[in-house]
Scaffold this active site. Structure first.
Site, PDB file in Angstrom:
ATOM      1  N   PRO A  69       4.016  27.147   6.593  1.00 55.24           N
ATOM      2  CA  PRO A  69       4.716  26.762   7.327  1.00 55.24           C
ATOM      3  C   PRO A  69       5.520  25.339   6.926  1.00 55.24           C
ATOM      4  O   PRO A  69       4.623  24.321   6.532  1.00 55.24           O
ATOM      5  CB  PRO A  69       3.959  26.577   8.905  1.00 55.24           C
ATOM      6  CG  PRO A  69       3.000  27.519   8.597  1.00 55.24           C
ATOM      7  CD  PRO A  69       2.614  27.572   7.371  1.00 55.24           C
ATOM      8  N   GLU A  70       6.707  24.950   7.027  1.00 56.51           N
ATOM      9  CA  GLU A  70       7.031  23.799   6.479  1.00 56.51           C
ATOM     10  C   GLU A  70       7.441  23.070   7.756  1.00 56.51           C
ATOM     11  O   GLU A  70       7.281  23.366   9.069  1.00 56.51           O
ATOM     12  CB  GLU A  70       8.388  24.245   5.800  1.00 56.51           C
ATOM     13  CG  GLU A  70       8.079  25.156   4.517  1.00 56.51           C
ATOM     14  CD  GLU A  70       9.035  25.147   3.535  1.00 56.51           C
ATOM     15  OE1 GLU A  70       9.997  24.129   3.264  1.00 56.51           O
ATOM     16  OE2 GLU A  70       9.477  26.078   2.799  1.00 56.51           O
ATOM     17  N   LYS A  84       3.698  18.507   7.605  1.00 62.25           N
ATOM     18  CA  LYS A  84       3.214  19.787   7.800  1.00 62.25           C
ATOM     19  C   LYS A  84       1.973  19.641   8.543  1.00 62.25           C
ATOM     20  O   LYS A  84       1.082  20.635   8.749  1.00 62.25           O
ATOM     21  CB  LYS A  84       2.728  20.435   6.521  1.00 62.25           C
ATOM     22  CG  LYS A  84       3.856  20.549   5.466  1.00 62.25           C
ATOM     23  CD  LYS A  84       3.556  21.550   4.239  1.00 62.25           C
ATOM     24  CE  LYS A  84       4.863  21.910   3.661  1.00 62.25           C
ATOM     25  NZ  LYS A  84       4.661  22.268   2.133  1.00 62.25           N
ATOM     26  N   ARG A 123       3.547  27.153  -7.974  1.00 61.48           N
ATOM     27  CA  ARG A 123       4.471  27.501  -6.803  1.00 61.48           C
ATOM     28  C   ARG A 123       5.757  28.269  -7.529  1.00 61.48           C
ATOM     29  O   ARG A 123       6.252  27.550  -8.443  1.00 61.48           O
ATOM     30  CB  ARG A 123       4.934  26.684  -5.862  1.00 61.48           C
ATOM     31  CG  ARG A 123       3.547  25.992  -5.078  1.00 61.48           C
ATOM     32  CD  ARG A 123       2.949  26.924  -4.367  1.00 61.48           C
ATOM     33  NE  ARG A 123       3.890  27.456  -3.229  1.00 61.48           N
ATOM     34  CZ  ARG A 123       3.965  26.818  -2.215  1.00 61.48           C
ATOM     35  NH1 ARG A 123       3.426  25.512  -1.682  1.00 61.48           N
ATOM     36  NH2 ARG A 123       4.953  27.423  -1.284  1.00 61.48           N
TER      37      ARG A 123
END
Length: 324
Positions: free
Chosen positions: A2-3, A52, A314
């Site tokens: 989740p951002e 976050k 990433r």
């Protein structure tokens, strides 16, 4: 993961449905039993997100600090906020509540007399998923619930967080001090100046700095790729070589996208869409991003194939023509 927009919406959910309520706190899974016991029976008095990470304050001087990480999610059920109401500012909600509690010309509280809202269920994580209405309240915990927060009207079940801990005020201040600016927390000038000053001191590529939560809060893989493309900025450019005006514009654009994400509940990063295109993009992630998850597909601007590379573990998506 989740951002930032998702965590702000979750904090809004707690602010609307749990703040000012006495909360029973438990750990159905058992792994948070000691922490739950410290909070059980206290009244929630505040809920806020920074990047976050989320912080829930209770009237006994303690806070619940949660970082969802890659796999965490909150499941809410009961009389809960849904849709656009999770995007409203506290000022607007306070004004709305005042209006709803005021009697009309006939002395009737018309909004309050419509009837109790439906008791429903929604999962909030990277994406939000509304589920069926519930028949009884509270519903039984399902799966490995780390912590359950239960008020008289709503329940929130937390699963799979990276971090779930009880802090005092000093601990909260310390945790927040380690985070970079958040456009929905810091003032525009202060946040922009902190971001620009920090980046200009570093030789680290800007594509990595945007993911560093000590540099700027809330940006994850999707927003990182989209912000860099929107700025036509090479992700490999060292931070100290990015012009100051470009960094200022980048932070301003992050502010815009974050506010939009909180309002929509989705990461809409494309501009200039027709009404039909916008509606299509809201239904499909493939139609709402410039470069994210589009490796091998033609850039929407120049036609060059979008590339993907690994950056600090990433996936980084970018256009080798428009971003050089």
């Amino acid at each position: 993961m989740p951002e930032g927009h998702s965590v702000h919406r979750i904090a809004n959910q707690f602010e609307q449905t749990f703040v000012a309520h006495r909360v029973a706190v438990s750990s159905p899974q058992g792994r948070f039993a000691a922490g739950a016991a410290k909070l059980d029976g206290a009244t929630m008095v505040d809920s806020k997100a920074v990047g976050k990470q989320m912080f829930l304050e209770f009237d006994n001087g303690l806070w619940l600090h949660v970082h969802l990480g890659l796999y965490g999610a909150w499941d809410f059920a009961g009389d809960i906020a849904t849709g656009h109401s999770m995007a409203e500012s506290r000022t607007r909600r306070a004004a709305t509540r005042k209006a709803e509690n005021a009697p009309d010309d006939d002395g009737e509280h018309s909004m309050a007399s419509i009837g109790a809202p439906r008791r429903t269920r929604v999962r909030m994580a990277e994406q939000e998923k509304a589920e069926d209405d519930i028949e009884s309240f509270p519903p039984d915990p399902v799966g490995q619930v780390r912590v359950r927060l239960l008020s008289d009207t709503a329940v929130g079940d937390l699963r799979g967080p990276t971090k779930c801990e009880v802090l005092d005020a000093a601990g909260v201040d310390l945790a927040i001090s380690k985070l970079g600016p958040d456009p929905l927390v810091d003032t525009p000038k202060k946040g922009r100046e902190r971001f620009v000053t920090t980046v200009r001191k570093k030789r680290t590529p800007i594509g990595l700095l945007l993911m560093d939560q000590s540099v700027v809060s809330g940006i994850g893989n999707i927003y990182r790729a989209e912000l860099l493309f929107r700025a036509r900025l090479d992700p490999h450019t060292p931070g100290n070589q990015v012009p100051e005006d470009v960094l200022e514009a980048l932070y301003k654009d992050w502010t815009k996208l974050l506010k939009s994400g909180v309002e929509l509940g989705q990461m809409m990063t494309m501009d200039g869409l027709t009404k039909a295109q916008h509606a299509k993009a809201l239904r499909s992630r493939a139609d709402r991003h410039w470069v994210y998850h589009r490796e091998g597909l033609p850039c929407r601007v120049c036609g060059t194939n979008v590339v993907m590379e690994m950056a600090a573990g990433r996936k980084l998506y970018w256009c080798p023509t428009d971003q050089v």
